[in-house]
Design an enzyme around this catalytic site. Structure first.
Site, PDB file in Angstrom:
ATOM      1  N   ASP A 279      18.348 -15.687 -55.591  1.00  0.00           N
ATOM      2  CA  ASP A 279      19.566 -15.385 -54.847  1.00  0.00           C
ATOM      3  C   ASP A 279      20.624 -14.746 -55.728  1.00  0.00           C
ATOM      4  O   ASP A 279      20.500 -14.697 -56.957  1.00  0.00           O
ATOM      5  CB  ASP A 279      20.123 -16.652 -54.190  1.00  0.00           C
ATOM      6  CG  ASP A 279      20.001 -17.885 -55.087  1.00  0.00           C
ATOM      7  OD1 ASP A 279      20.162 -17.733 -56.311  1.00  0.00           O
ATOM      8  OD2 ASP A 279      19.748 -18.982 -54.572  1.00  0.00           O
TER       9      ASP A 279
ATOM     10  N   ASN B   7      21.939 -31.078 -50.291  1.00  0.00           N
ATOM     11  CA  ASN B   7      21.684 -31.059 -48.845  1.00  0.00           C
ATOM     12  C   ASN B   7      20.262 -30.596 -48.516  1.00  0.00           C
ATOM     13  O   ASN B   7      19.939 -30.336 -47.364  1.00  0.00           O
ATOM     14  CB  ASN B   7      22.705 -30.181 -48.120  1.00  0.00           C
ATOM     15  CG  ASN B   7      22.642 -28.716 -48.552  1.00  0.00           C
ATOM     16  OD1 ASN B   7      21.800 -28.328 -49.371  1.00  0.00           O
ATOM     17  ND2 ASN B   7      23.530 -27.898 -48.014  1.00  0.00           N
TER      18      ASN B   7
ATOM     19  N   HIS C 297      18.728 -27.816 -49.657  1.00  0.00           N
ATOM     20  CA  HIS C 297      18.449 -26.375 -49.627  1.00  0.00           C
ATOM     21  C   HIS C 297      17.595 -25.947 -50.812  1.00  0.00           C
ATOM     22  O   HIS C 297      17.604 -26.570 -51.873  1.00  0.00           O
ATOM     23  CB  HIS C 297      19.741 -25.547 -49.534  1.00  0.00           C
ATOM     24  CG  HIS C 297      20.568 -25.464 -50.784  1.00  0.00           C
ATOM     25  ND1 HIS C 297      21.944 -25.458 -50.766  1.00  0.00           N
ATOM     26  CD2 HIS C 297      20.237 -25.362 -52.103  1.00  0.00           C
ATOM     27  CE1 HIS C 297      22.414 -25.344 -51.991  1.00  0.00           C
ATOM     28  NE2 HIS C 297      21.386 -25.293 -52.822  1.00  0.00           N
TER      29      HIS C 297
ATOM     30  N   GLU D  20      20.192 -22.821 -46.388  1.00  0.00           N
ATOM     31  CA  GLU D  20      20.910 -24.033 -46.027  1.00  0.00           C
ATOM     32  C   GLU D  20      20.231 -24.748 -44.856  1.00  0.00           C
ATOM     33  O   GLU D  20      19.378 -24.162 -44.171  1.00  0.00           O
ATOM     34  CB  GLU D  20      22.348 -23.673 -45.653  1.00  0.00           C
ATOM     35  CG  GLU D  20      23.131 -22.962 -46.755  1.00  0.00           C
ATOM     36  CD  GLU D  20      23.611 -23.892 -47.862  1.00  0.00           C
ATOM     37  OE1 GLU D  20      22.960 -24.920 -48.120  1.00  0.00           O
ATOM     38  OE2 GLU D  20      24.646 -23.579 -48.484  1.00  0.00           O
TER      39      GLU D  20
END
Length: 270
Positions: free
Chosen positions: A67, A137, A139, A144
């Protein structure tokens, strides 16, 4: 899913480095997927040391990062290009022309940038080994919760949790990006091997959901249960909520014995 339990973050980095070393040593033109964030820094330090000891070379290696923040200059100190230069590329013999990030500026169409990134990966022959971290979380990359399990490289809006987790990296006078280009979940799953590293209590619940929970878009990392060659390297803290750890230790011993006898698949494909 192959679970490797380690005592601490340092051992986790050493164990992960063994997989990267095997790829670089035995594959003629390896394609390596890279990650950013605090977790892989120790791994990159191990790889730099192995390079300095002349045990590995990156000269024929092509890399693709997971990313990059949207509309950030490559030279910006918070860009992932700068991170990779500082933490790895500046210290090894890699050809920078063979290092790729899904960079996208305000003046570019993110959909076209994502498609082009996918095409570059395919032209390189696909990713042999994709390094991953995991967000608190769940990811992977910047996929996400609620991300499509069939997604490809695209622009994603970051969640409040991710923004909060990453805020420690930005000074009060810096603008923190709210969007990023990321490999999709399907892109990650296309890698021949995936190597996920997690350390610390802050990742324990996400790790538990990834390993023990249902496959769900609400925990994107859980999709790795469906990957044929997923290696998950954990320190004690990150693994603390996983049950039946004695079995996992025995299973890992047997996995290592089989690797010693038969080798790794990406070695066989060299």
């Amino acid at each position: 899913m192959q679970i490797v339990l380690c005592d601490d973050a340092e051992q986790t980095a050493r164990e992960a480095a063994k997989w990267v070393q095997a790829l670089l040593v035995h594959k003629t033109r390896p394609v390596l997927g890279l990650a950013t964030g605090s977790t892989p820094i120790r791994l990159y330090q191990e790889l730099i040391q192995l390079y300095q000891q002349q045990k590995i070379s990156f000269a024929n290696c092509t890399t693709f990062n997971l990313d990059e923040y949207f509309d950030i200059a490559p030279a910006h100190k918070q860009s992932y290009r700068s991170f990779m230069q500082t933490q790895l590329f500046n210290h090894i013999d890699i050809n920078l022309q063979n290092t790729h990030l899904p960079a996208c500026s305000q003046g570019q169409n993110p959909r076209l940038v994502g498609l082009e990134y996918e095409q570059h990966i395919a032209a390189a022959g696909g990713i042999d080994l994709q390094i991953l971290g995991i967000g608190s979380n769940g990811h992977i990359g910047f996929n996400e919760p609620t991300s499509s399990l069939a997604s490809r490289t695209r622009l994603k809006t970051l969640t409040a949790q991710t923004m909060s987790d990453n805020s420690r990296l930005f000074s009060p006078d810096e603008v923190q990006p709210t969007m990023a280009m990321t490999m999709g979940i399907a892109t990650i799953m296309d890698a021949r091997y995936v190597l996920l590293i997690a350390t610390g209590l802050g990742k324990a619940e996400a790790v538990r959901q990834m390993v023990c929970g249902p496959v769900s878009a609400y925990c994107p990392a859980s999709v790795l249960q469906m990957h044929e060659h997923a290696i998950v390297v954990l320190d004690k803290a990150a693994a603390s909520l996983i049950s039946d750890q004695q079995y996992l230790k025995v299973a890992e011993q047997e996995n290592q014995r089989m690797i010693e006898i038969y080798g790794l698949q990406f070695i066989a494909e060299s």
